[in-house]
Design a protein around this motif. Structure first.
Motif, PDB file in Angstrom:
ATOM      1  N   HIS A  86     -13.952  -7.631  -4.602  1.00 52.13           N
ATOM      2  CA  HIS A  86     -12.825  -8.511  -4.276  1.00 52.13           C
ATOM      3  C   HIS A  86     -13.293  -9.966  -4.241  1.00 52.13           C
ATOM      4  O   HIS A  86     -12.637 -10.867  -4.781  1.00 52.13           O
ATOM      5  N   THR A  94      -9.154  -9.699   4.841  1.00 55.61           N
ATOM      6  CA  THR A  94     -10.007  -8.772   5.591  1.00 55.61           C
ATOM      7  C   THR A  94     -10.147  -7.473   4.814  1.00 55.61           C
ATOM      8  O   THR A  94      -9.401  -7.206   3.898  1.00 55.61           O
ATOM      9  N   ARG A  95     -11.124  -6.682   5.216  1.00 57.87           N
ATOM     10  CA  ARG A  95     -11.400  -5.395   4.585  1.00 57.87           C
ATOM     11  C   ARG A  95     -11.533  -5.539   3.066  1.00 57.87           C
ATOM     12  O   ARG A  95     -10.871  -4.835   2.299  1.00 57.87           O
ATOM     13  N   VAL A  96     -12.365  -6.486   2.646  1.00 52.39           N
ATOM     14  CA  VAL A  96     -12.616  -6.690   1.220  1.00 52.39           C
ATOM     15  C   VAL A  96     -14.055  -6.319   0.875  1.00 52.39           C
ATOM     16  O   VAL A  96     -14.944  -6.296   1.733  1.00 52.39           O
ATOM     17  N   THR A  97     -14.269  -6.030  -0.405  1.00 54.29           N
ATOM     18  CA  THR A  97     -15.574  -5.653  -0.921  1.00 54.29           C
ATOM     19  C   THR A  97     -16.150  -6.812  -1.723  1.00 54.29           C
ATOM     20  O   THR A  97     -15.439  -7.779  -2.033  1.00 54.29           O
ATOM     21  N   TYR A 146      -4.996   2.708   9.504  1.00 56.51           N
ATOM     22  CA  TYR A 146      -6.328   3.190   9.888  1.00 56.51           C
ATOM     23  C   TYR A 146      -6.326   3.367  11.407  1.00 56.51           C
ATOM     24  O   TYR A 146      -5.328   3.118  12.080  1.00 56.51           O
ATOM     25  N   ARG A 153     -16.896  -7.861   6.322  1.00 60.11           N
ATOM     26  CA  ARG A 153     -16.023  -7.426   5.220  1.00 60.11           C
ATOM     27  C   ARG A 153     -14.820  -8.367   5.046  1.00 60.11           C
ATOM     28  O   ARG A 153     -13.693  -7.915   4.831  1.00 60.11           O
ATOM     29  N   SER A 159       0.809  -1.217   0.000  1.00 59.94           N
ATOM     30  CA  SER A 159       0.000   0.000   0.000  1.00 59.94           C
ATOM     31  C   SER A 159       0.841   1.266   0.000  1.00 59.94           C
ATOM     32  O   SER A 159       0.356   2.349  -0.308  1.00 59.94           O
ATOM     33  N   ARG A 216      -7.755  -3.779   1.820  1.00 60.96           N
ATOM     34  CA  ARG A 216      -7.864  -2.363   1.496  1.00 60.96           C
ATOM     35  C   ARG A 216      -6.627  -1.874   0.752  1.00 60.96           C
ATOM     36  O   ARG A 216      -5.509  -2.133   1.177  1.00 60.96           O
ATOM     37  N   GLY A 217      -6.852  -1.185  -0.335  1.00 60.17           N
ATOM     38  CA  GLY A 217      -5.738  -0.661  -1.113  1.00 60.17           C
ATOM     39  C   GLY A 217      -5.219  -1.647  -2.138  1.00 60.17           C
ATOM     40  O   GLY A 217      -4.272  -1.350  -2.858  1.00 60.17           O
ATOM     41  N   LYS A 218      -5.816  -2.831  -2.192  1.00 60.32           N
ATOM     42  CA  LYS A 218      -5.435  -3.798  -3.225  1.00 60.32           C
ATOM     43  C   LYS A 218      -6.593  -3.955  -4.201  1.00 60.32           C
ATOM     44  O   LYS A 218      -7.761  -3.924  -3.809  1.00 60.32           O
TER      45      LYS A 218
END
Lengths: 226, 226, 226, 226, 226, 226, 226, 226
Positions: free
Chosen positions: E63, E57-60, C182, E81, C105, E33-35
């Motif tokens: 993703h 983690t922190r995926v949409t 974060y 998420r 990142s 996040r950020g990938k």
């Protein structure tokens, strides 16, 4: 819609102060942010009906459209995010205010100061892009800057320009920190702290991005019976 | 008291790294704050016994007295709050480091940088009292400043000096914020934020009041095979 | 559109400094954020007409399109958010700058440093994904890292990588905190505080996410007559 | 002075919880700061009379003197600023807690953790002066560190040590930020933010300088029926 | 695409650590996040090819779609998420982790902890909506809470729940502050400060909103040879 | 001790700027904090020898004693922490500056402004104890306040007085936040933020506790050729 | 020493408001910090001469001695740091205010509230040492707490007690954060943020350590014609 | 969907507390932010089925639509961002709460307080646009304001209005800071600090923008058996 005996006009959504000019020397100014176009137009009309000039800051093209529909002689200042309808009578003297702007990105704030000065009938000169990282640009204009009755200095990032200017001139210096920058600038914190702790004596400071406030303070100075 | 096979000497209260010079190019430096006079003296002696020069920063006269009792050739630098015993061999070149200091109150930090530079065998020149509020003082010395291989710029309050210097010279600029000032200076926060957001490109920054760190960084530059 | 006798070219929206290279050793660099595509293209053209190479940072594809329409040899660096037209002459020496990047990142910031280094004609090597949580990745590359003339270390979150690197090498270490992370990272505050207070001596720091500034500082070092 | 039916003993100046051990597994611990020597001695005596061991943290020699006058077997731990009278029964297992301490100045906090661990009957090993700026010191002890059931990592300044340790071992890592450092360390803010945002997964953090809390958390882990 | 002799697989955009499980006891986890979706899918595939389970983690949903296209047995956890492909072998013991959640808005963070615990093969029980403003909800479940080997306590706003829980149970308490709240909550600052200064002894804290980190810390505890 | 051709006199410990009055309109003022009594006395003597009046702010009785020993006509202002030797010629006009002070505890700052104003030859009137919590005290003096050419408003705690005053008068308002207060006042942060965000238009602000700076700014206004 | 027609008495160093009781319902209270013993004694005497009771907060034994010399019936409250001379007439009703105090260290603030309540003629009951880490102490007193007309809740560290209390009772809850704690408590910041973001509805908050303010607010409630 | 024996109804996504009114005197209020329209509608229905009135704050038109589909007598308050279904029985007394609002932009918060007051069956009067910069607007209404049983004062920017009001009236003053403003207002920080440090005695404060909380606190006062 009524005007009460304290000189206010109650529009429901706002209470327009029609006697501020009598009381404090300047008519009410509209802060556009958070108001609808209709609300700004309504307040502007109420002021015009009372024979007063109108300045609205932090307005959008939509605000302007609503005002212009009611008051066709309204003028919009895009980068400054201001609109005016009419203006105060011009200052008869040849005094001029200098507005010094560190970088291109600071121009919206500097132009808000410029529009406000002109609305108050003052002559103002905006000199941009003279930040301290290229000192020759400032130094080549010192003679001109010394001719201004006072200067408003607008700068973001580390906000160093007022310190340097204060050491070069004797007249009043009003510093405006801007939110320009990123990272450790923290939206203007670096600049406002820098200006408050300026090693140049007698610099005064207004809120971050508050070009209007600096010009208002300048007008207090120019209109004082000094 | 033993020296183990990783080149450390364990004094109980401290683990002296006797091979740091081999490993990282510079011998261990003693940070005096939080150590007793006896502890500083003990570490200094261990380093001397291993044939290494000694620099201790943030020390008091009491620390110095304890060291001098064991190592009579110790020297104390009052305002810099440093002591040294011996020094690294002098730099054979004629390169010089400039240490620019905004105000008198910043001198303890600037002198810590000076003592450190000289301990590392570097030539350094300290120019004080050239803050941006009296720009002529800086401008009259620009030609000299351009002769330095690099400059360390020490300033408190709004910390504007590095921005101005960075625009005047091409060589490296290491900025040291100081805790000098009061109120919205917040013990160096205004200065460190100002230096990090400097509009002068390529300024690098060390911790508040860290004259030693700036000089160490300067020595990294000067000793690099560039 | 005129060029005045201070070597500036006034485009109305900007005052292009055409003699900065003469004065400070490097030509003006365009900070794209807050400028329109047309403004960036105009400044780029003015610089090219004066025979100077162009670097614009913090630009979008729209900025690039506007520049490319006028200057067909413009190049865009997507992740680095930079564009260049031409470049400075390459460094004839075999010195190399290492750009160490803690995590994936952090790459946009690291690549901004890389593009800037190459624009200045320097050789630079980007090594990514070597954060301290997997120390073997760093340790297996220490020998290579020691061959760099200096290293730029890019890290977000707690920003610990520069401390570790500084203890492993003797050459200059420039730390770039990033806003990656974060929560208690607070947009880079944890990283910038961590780097300023690094227990590794002689680490210097630039603004959060300022890959350009780190590379500019590196170029100050490499071009100094050390 | 009475003991009420909720198992408390009311001393006027304090309400001693004599049944906390039954309720929560551990007897009450005295936080000495802000209490007079007489108050600490009174609470200690009340606990002893109820057959409970005593730990008081953040105490001065004056506190100790007052306690020792009443409870002659009291022990004082100078650097840890703790006193104990008696202790919990020793852990019969051969499990050991590692307390890793970045620098000499962090020792008061690390020793507070050590005294607390031993008061709870745990075996603990304190390894000091293994900060990340001299990575070889940590790496040469990794095998030993892997033998600990869990580690408490104490560090000030940028607080990077837990991140590195967490990447080297599989067992629990409890991080204790300290207020050691100056300037941008802001009394432990840099360290606590760094530890909270550690890139090493699964690090947990206690308050700045809270060696006691880390040891208490460790004891929760060791006494859990896992 | 190569796997080097340090057990990494270099995908260009990422360097997948295939031997982390051997080295640190747990395989690499993807922070989404950020990938880009493609990057997450690529890393997931590399891990699966090496026979390792995948947690991102922190995926949409985007993703997830990209991963599922390559790895059809991928599962998505909407509110948490997270996505997983496979899992670690289940813990044979009957130990259970309690995840206590103060309010409904904290559920995304609590569920991230839950998914992570289950990915590591642990049994976990999520109890929501038991914040301290309605204490009866917590008190009626104390007996159950005391049966958990350890508890993860998730709370936003003032973050008081861990203090109360820590006083009720003897086992480990890991506190997760969340960014839930507004105004003086400052995105989790009130909660994280509150948890760090908890009057309940032995509470440890992870980053704001870091449910994953709390579960990872829990797994360190559960897998330690205590 | 020499005076160089830039009009400075180098005392070793300080570089006295003897031509500042010519250059900037006001002679150099001594900031006493961080200077020894001898240093302040030396600078004062150098200024007197050059025929200039002396103002030193933030001085102690010890500073005063040292100055008086050399310059018998020195005067000390206890609460204002200032000393003067001589003064600038009095303003021939009948303009007066009002210094409004919210509470008794703000008096040291207000008196620093008063002493500075009088040193610059201005007439100033200090009205104390008129904070907004007892509005009648302010309102009963509005007529007098309107007769001042400008007002300096000194307030700590929430710093509300300038907002109220700015709405009552048309002349310039310079606000001085003080560090008076405790808790959430944070040493003047509440006051300085309150003054910067004042709902009274055209208020300008100086640093926390900077009575001198406010008076200096006032003198810039009064001496400007408006 | 004169009393003017606005009901003030001007002592030179202070302007005593003798008609505040008439105007606002309560006589003036003396804030001792920053005033000399003589000043406090003088104001106290002026109030007594006007037939009013005296409360001075934040006073030292020296202040008390000076007052007692003039007003022999003065009483000193050591831990509360208050003195009184006389008092307001007692509340004829049987209403009682509860003052709940989390820990022993919070007692000075709680007792300042207690003294203030009693000075205003109110009945108040102080219950100490009932922090949330030992919930049984609070729960065993809930029935009593519900009998209070309102409660003042005093707590430092994470300040969780008001949240819990607010969920247990229906009457007003006034929360007083204290500066008790260390590290991330930041002198009361954790507590004040926690109380402002309390999940217990309808909690109101006063300044850090402001026991007086909480009691004054309580008296506003009790004296309101509700 | 079940109602358990603690008086809760478990909807899966929420645990509705149906006995809060019995326990704490007021039924549960729905905080809409972070909940879906369906969730808010579900909770509202559960409350209605249990015969309780419904107030949901921080809701959008989408939330309202979902609620209205199930509960046709739902009412929406646009600017206040609230919805209600039914209400508590009206207060039989003629007590009235005053809600004083500094500026137009503060109205959403003031109206949230108003809706909440009316939901609790209280009479409330909202007076807007009476900020301290135009003091005559406030002063002309003081007689009316003194008739209110208590006042809620809503203000952004520097938040000075409560200080002034507290000095004019004897009844309770609850201050609500708002996030209105920009720059150094920092989203309500200036206002909340200003209100906490108010020089007006006995002002209590709620969270930034928390009109609901202020009204809830007011209801605690009005319903107390005082």
């Amino acid at each position: 819609m009524t005007t009460d005996n304290t000189g206010e006009r109650d529009l429901g959504y706002a209470r327009v102060d029609l006697e501020r000019k009598t009381r404090c020397g300047r008519s009410e100014v509209i802060f556009g942010r958070g108001k609808t176009p209709e609300e700004v137009a309504g307040i502007a009309s109420a002021l015009r009906e009372a024979g007063q000039p109108v300045l609205a800051t932090r307005v959008t093209p939509a605000h302007f459209a609503a005002v212009k529909a009611q008051l066709p002689d309204a003028k919009f200042f895009d980068r400054a995010r201001c609109l005016t309808v009419g203006a105060n009578p011009p200052d008869a003297s040849n005094r001029r205010v200098g507005i010094l702007c560190a970088g291109t990105s600071d121009l919206p704030v500097a132009e808000e100061a410029l529009v406000t000065m002109e609305f108050f009938g003052r002559q103002a000169v905006l000199i941009s892009d003279i930040g301290v990282a290229g000192l020759h640009r400032l130094l080549s204009r010192v003679d001109e800057i010394r001719t201004f009755s006072l200067v408003i200095v607008v700068a973001g990032m580390e906000g160093a320009l007022p310190s340097v200017v204060a050491g070069l001139i004797s007249n009043p210096v009003i510093a405006v920190p801007t939110s320009v920058g990123y990272g450790a600038g923290f939206g203007g914190i670096a600049a406002v702290l820098g200006m408050l702790t300026s090693c140049g004596s007698g610099v005064t400071v207004v809120n971050i991005d508050n070009g209007f406030g600096a010009a208002y303070a300048a007008d207090r100075i120019l209109s004082a019976s000094l």
